[in-house]
Design a protein around this motif. Structure first.
Motif, short mmCIF file in Angstrom:
data_model
loop_
_atom_site.label_atom_id
_atom_site.label_comp_id
_atom_site.label_asym_id
_atom_site.label_seq_id
_atom_site.Cartn_x
_atom_site.Cartn_y
_atom_site.Cartn_z
N GLN A 1 -23.59 -46.38 -24.09
CA GLN A 1 -22.63 -45.90 -24.98
C GLN A 1 -21.22 -45.90 -24.02
O GLN A 1 -21.18 -45.70 -22.75
CB GLN A 1 -22.80 -44.31 -25.10
N HIS A 2 -20.14 -46.30 -24.47
CA HIS A 2 -18.76 -46.53 -23.80
C HIS A 2 -18.05 -45.30 -24.12
O HIS A 2 -17.61 -44.74 -25.24
CB HIS A 2 -18.11 -47.84 -24.58
N LEU A 3 -17.65 -44.72 -22.92
CA LEU A 3 -17.14 -43.46 -23.16
C LEU A 3 -15.60 -43.59 -22.33
O LEU A 3 -15.37 -44.24 -21.49
CB LEU A 3 -17.68 -42.29 -22.48
N THR A 4 -14.54 -42.65 -22.74
CA THR A 4 -13.34 -42.40 -22.01
C THR A 4 -13.23 -41.02 -21.64
O THR A 4 -13.67 -40.16 -22.46
CB THR A 4 -12.03 -42.82 -22.91
N ALA A 5 -12.82 -40.76 -20.47
CA ALA A 5 -12.82 -39.26 -20.20
C ALA A 5 -11.53 -38.83 -20.84
O ALA A 5 -10.69 -39.14 -21.08
CB ALA A 5 -12.76 -39.21 -18.42
N PRO A 6 -11.65 -37.25 -20.90
CA PRO A 6 -10.53 -36.56 -21.57
C PRO A 6 -9.61 -36.22 -20.55
O PRO A 6 -9.42 -37.17 -19.57
CB PRO A 6 -11.34 -35.24 -21.84
N SER A 7 -8.62 -35.49 -20.75
CA SER A 7 -7.60 -35.03 -19.83
C SER A 7 -8.05 -35.14 -18.34
O SER A 7 -9.12 -34.86 -18.08
CB SER A 7 -6.85 -33.64 -20.00
N PRO A 8 -7.01 -35.83 -17.54
CA PRO A 8 -7.38 -35.99 -16.01
C PRO A 8 -7.46 -34.67 -15.35
O PRO A 8 -7.69 -34.56 -14.01
CB PRO A 8 -6.52 -36.77 -15.62
N ILE A 9 -6.99 -33.42 -16.20
CA ILE A 9 -6.98 -31.98 -15.47
C ILE A 9 -8.36 -31.56 -15.52
O ILE A 9 -8.99 -31.42 -16.61
CB ILE A 9 -6.13 -31.38 -16.20
N VAL A 10 -9.07 -31.20 -14.40
CA VAL A 10 -10.40 -30.76 -14.04
C VAL A 10 -10.21 -29.43 -13.17
O VAL A 10 -9.47 -29.24 -12.49
CB VAL A 10 -11.24 -31.75 -13.62
N SER A 11 -11.37 -28.80 -13.14
CA SER A 11 -11.66 -27.59 -12.41
C SER A 11 -12.00 -28.39 -10.88
O SER A 11 -12.56 -29.31 -10.80
CB SER A 11 -12.46 -26.90 -12.85
N THR A 12 -11.76 -27.42 -9.81
CA THR A 12 -12.23 -27.91 -8.76
C THR A 12 -13.67 -28.02 -8.48
O THR A 12 -14.33 -28.97 -7.78
CB THR A 12 -11.57 -27.21 -7.49
N TYR A 13 -14.18 -27.12 -9.16
CA TYR A 13 -15.72 -26.90 -9.39
C TYR A 13 -16.26 -28.38 -9.78
O TYR A 13 -17.27 -28.89 -9.24
CB TYR A 13 -16.10 -25.93 -10.15
N LYS A 14 -15.60 -28.80 -10.68
CA LYS A 14 -16.30 -29.93 -11.53
C LYS A 14 -15.81 -31.32 -10.54
O LYS A 14 -16.72 -31.99 -10.34
CB LYS A 14 -15.54 -30.17 -12.89
#
Length: 435
Positions: free
Chosen positions: A78-91
């Protein structure tokens, strides 16, 4: 300095991104979402503006072409693209078990919107979320952000591709399922002209199988991993080398990564030198457990697209990927690897800055100021002198900054203005005394 501000203003205006990083505001606004500022906030507007570019989504851009070729090779994933580059420091860190003292967490290495929110530093920040959706075979592409040095092969934004494949380890037929896939891979590799050198050792005491996994299953997973990536690398490099005439040589070596075990690196012999392509290994079982997939086991890999694209397309400077000049972009066509033809080579303007150091600082902080003042008009920064005065014991540093535009002739007067801005800003930031 006024020239710089107008450049930044044009970048922000042309982007759909709505960003306000003025110190007189208490929050940062990005695509209608407000992020509170605190002592961790260090992501400048020029970097945030680049989140709109999405080079990997452009089919005729070298990064987009390379992404498509990899996806075509792994067409049953399955080919995916990540959403917004803004993530939590936890993730970005905690979910992947980065220790509290890991250097990647520092303000000198990563871009933060605030203490709990940041720009992702790797695609692995989305790994657990993908697995939670029950996806067993996938590859994911995204832009990632890190504060880094300045030279022809480093840029604060680059692109990663991560892939994974897992099987249900609780079923009686898991070994048979893997072996059936291995048979198909063997048939595909039989039609390739690739020579593999593997100096790794199965269940190496220094790179062992995980105790929570059955050794026989781990062995099959490692074999499946290596054969899959051997085929992937062949499918990539056959576009840039006549592998029918000369075999492609790859080799496997032992490695260490906290999120896989055992871990490996894959290299390819290119123009007489071994080139590191990617890191990979059997996924840590505790990572899968966090994603609700503890009953499964498998492998994962990660690679940087710029590193490979620079080799395959013959692109000498990483800044070129971000060029909007038609002389660059028109050279490439979707689905094809073609060698970059330099359209100009403007002379450099070399300037030195020497200063007494009053307090320690991280070089990445210096690079960030130089990059902000000059945007993409700096080709490299190098420390050429580092000494302590024998009498006063004062510490002195000298950095050589190579100003060079990729698209136009940079005059000495323009370089002087940029350099003056750099000196003024590092004086303020580090409380230094210029020599």
């Amino acid at each position: 300095m006024m020239i710089l501000r107008s450049q930044i203003a044009r970048i922000s205006k042309s982007s759909k991104l709505s960003v306000n990083l003025s110190l007189r505001y208490q929050s940062t606004l990005i695509n209608g979402q407000s992020y509170s500022r605190d002592e961790f906030t260090n992501a400048p507007s020029s970097i945030l503006a680049l989140t709109e570019r999405q080079l990997h989504q452009q089919p005729s851009h070298p990064i987009g072409i390379l992404r498509s070729l990899i996806e075509n090779s792994l067409n049953n994933y399955q080919h995916l693209t990540a959403p917004s580059p803004i993530v939590s420091t936890y993730k970005n860190f905690d979910e992947l078990e980065f220790p509290e003292d890991h250097p990647g967490r520092s303000l000198s290495d990563s871009y933060y919107l605030n203490k709990t929110t940041m720009l992702r530093t790797h695609t692995s920040a989305h790994e657990c979320d993908v697995f939670k959706k029950g996806t067993d075979k996938w590859i994911l592409t995204a832009d990632v952000y890190r504060r880094d040095e300045i030279d022809s092969s480093h840029y604060p934004v680059f692109h990663q591709m991560e892939g994974a494949c897992v099987w249900d380890d609780t079923t009686k037929n898991v070994e048979k399922a893997i072996e059936e896939e291995l048979h198909l891979l063997e048939k595909a590799l039989a039609h390739t002209n690739v020579i593999t050198e593997d100096v790794t050792v199965n269940n190496n005491p220094n790179n062992p199988y995980q105790l929570s996994q059955r050794p026989e299953v781990s062995g099959l997973i490692v074999k499946h991993l290596k054969m899959t990536l051997n085929l992937l690398v062949y499918n990539l490099f056959k576009h840039a080398q006549n592998v029918d005439a000369e075999p492609l040589k790859v080799r496997w070596i032992e490695a260490y990564f906290p999120w896989t075990g055992p871990s490996y690196e894959l290299e390819v012999l290119w123009e007489g030198k071994w080139l590191e392509l990617l890191g990979c290994g059997v996924m840590q079982q505790r990572t899968l457990e966090r994603a609700g997939m503890g009953h499964k086991s498998g492998w994962a890999f990660g690679l940087g697209l710029e590193r490979i694209a620079m080799v395959l397309f013959g692109i000498p400077d990483i800044r070129l990927f971000w060029s909007t000049d038609a002389r660059f972009l028109s050279q490439f066509e979707s689905g094809k690897i073609s060698k970059f033809v330099p359209y100009s080579k403007y002379p450099p303007c070399i300037k030195d800055v020497s200063f007494w150091v009053n307090k320690p600082f991280h070089e990445n902080d210096l690079y960030e100021i130089i990059r902000e003042c000059s945007q993409d008009l700096v080709e490299s920064v190098e420390c050429i002198d580092n000494f302590v005065h024998p009498k006063s014991q004062r510490h002195s540093l000298c950095y050589r900054i190579n100003y060079r535009s990729m698209d136009k002739n940079l005059t000495n007067e323009e370089a002087n203005d940029l350099h003056a801005s750099v000196i003024e800003n590092i004086k303020k930031a580090f409380n230094i005394e210029i020599r």
